[in-house]
Design an enzyme around this catalytic site. Sequence first.
Site, PDB file in Angstrom:
ATOM      1  N   GLY A  54      -4.759  -6.345  14.715  1.00 42.71           N
ATOM      2  CA  GLY A  54      -3.593  -6.186  15.233  1.00 42.71           C
ATOM      3  C   GLY A  54      -2.558  -5.438  13.796  1.00 42.71           C
ATOM      4  N   GLY A  55      -2.628  -4.891  13.351  1.00 38.89           N
ATOM      5  CA  GLY A  55      -1.339  -4.686  12.540  1.00 38.89           C
ATOM      6  C   GLY A  55      -0.726  -3.211  13.436  1.00 38.89           C
ATOM      7  N   ARG A  56       0.087  -2.817  12.862  1.00 37.54           N
ATOM      8  CA  ARG A  56       0.592  -2.385  13.638  1.00 37.54           C
ATOM      9  C   ARG A  56       0.828  -0.767  12.802  1.00 37.54           C
ATOM     10  NH1 ARG A  56       6.197   0.629  11.303  1.00 37.54           N
ATOM     11  NH2 ARG A  56       7.676   1.250  13.230  1.00 37.54           N
ATOM     12  N   HIS A  76       2.475  12.133  -0.773  1.00 35.47           N
ATOM     13  CA  HIS A  76       1.845  13.300  -0.794  1.00 35.47           C
ATOM     14  C   HIS A  76       2.413  14.363  -1.176  1.00 35.47           C
ATOM     15  CE1 HIS A  76      -1.649  12.254   1.636  1.00 35.47           C
ATOM     16  NE2 HIS A  76      -1.053  11.476   2.086  1.00 35.47           N
ATOM     17  N   SER A 121       1.089  -1.435   0.151  1.00 40.88           N
ATOM     18  CA  SER A 121      -0.198  -0.482   0.346  1.00 40.88           C
ATOM     19  C   SER A 121       1.121   1.011   0.398  1.00 40.88           C
ATOM     20  CB  SER A 121      -1.383  -0.144   1.370  1.00 40.88           C
ATOM     21  OG  SER A 121      -1.250   0.713   0.887  1.00 40.88           O
ATOM     22  N   ASN A 177      -2.894   0.550  -4.258  1.00 42.32           N
ATOM     23  CA  ASN A 177      -2.131  -0.959  -2.927  1.00 42.32           C
ATOM     24  C   ASN A 177      -3.116  -2.005  -3.917  1.00 42.32           C
ATOM     25  OD1 ASN A 177      -4.818  -2.515  -1.235  1.00 42.32           O
ATOM     26  ND2 ASN A 177      -5.729   0.075  -1.990  1.00 42.32           N
ATOM     27  N   ARG A 184      -3.335  -5.897  -3.237  1.00 36.74           N
ATOM     28  CA  ARG A 184      -3.584  -7.141  -1.825  1.00 36.74           C
ATOM     29  C   ARG A 184      -3.807  -8.668  -2.112  1.00 36.74           C
ATOM     30  NH1 ARG A 184      -7.240  -3.334  -1.728  1.00 36.74           N
ATOM     31  NH2 ARG A 184      -9.346  -4.052  -1.686  1.00 36.74           N
ATOM     32  N   HIS A 225      -2.522   7.443  -4.261  1.00 41.18           N
ATOM     33  CA  HIS A 225      -2.965   6.681  -3.946  1.00 41.18           C
ATOM     34  C   HIS A 225      -2.973   4.444  -4.753  1.00 41.18           C
ATOM     35  CE1 HIS A 225      -5.816   3.206  -1.987  1.00 41.18           C
ATOM     36  NE2 HIS A 225      -4.799   3.056  -0.800  1.00 41.18           N
TER      37      HIS A 225
END
Length: 302
Positions: free
Chosen positions: A259-261, A98, A94, A110, A112, A108
């Site tokens: 629970g990702g970063r 800017h 992803s 991504n 997946r 943008h």
Amino acid sequence: MERPEPDTVRTWLLSFQESVITTMHSLDPKAAFGPDRWQRADGGGGVSCACANGEVLEKAGVNFSDVHGTTLPPSATVTRPELAGRPFRAMGVSMVMHPRNPYCPTAHANIRFMAVGGPGEIVWWFGGGFDLTPYYAFTEDAVAWHRAAEAACKPFGSHLYPKYKEECDRYFFLKHRNEMRGVGGLFFDDYNEGGFNRAFGFARSVGEAYAPAYSAILRQRKDTPFGDRERQFQLYRRGRYVEFNLIYDRGTVFGLQSGGRTESILMSLPPLVRWEYNWQPEHGSPEAKLTEFYLKPRDWLS
């Protein structure tokens, strides 16, 4: 029946991440995308590559993640409730750019891949796309962007561009503002048409169209003179970007629920932004034209 090959997807995603970074660095040599490797406590990890304070890119990031777990997060089962509670592996790249110059749009993208289930039956699909968010918009940029999107889809079926262009217009829409986030592009999900190899080919084609299309626009706009008026409008419109990502974006919700970063998930937010109560652009101004003309669903290729 072709079986999915997650490790093959992982290898390509890492090379894709590197190729985008190389393209962006060639445009802005001061944009240093330092790798930040991280591990997820519940399984998997990733490599976040973020830069700040470049000459062209005020903030940018290109993130890779490959995470797995015993229970698919709720955000991923809204359209597939039968998969709730099953083990999963999710990976992707992803990115968001800017730029510093208000005449350069934010962009943008991504790509997946999701695999759900155990050693027996595996349900899998690809998702992703790319979209363009201008502040001072140009018709020729929107047309070039959508031509690149159409070309990426064409080898896999003439029906794909209009379908996923419409999906993009629908998805990147701020309901509480009643306006689109930008001029669109492509958005696809739950894609597995034609088996793994063909679906993977489509995902690669979409991903590989992003950097060339966006870098061409940056080269055209990055040296346009601007002043405080344009800068303040850019910061004001960036507020819409923040609102969408924190309220509606599925990737943000999935990342937080799984629970990702957090630092990597929220990397997409711009470095500076402003909100002003009930601000209205001057009638007939370029600022007014953005919402009155460009932020509407349009057939940019007609």
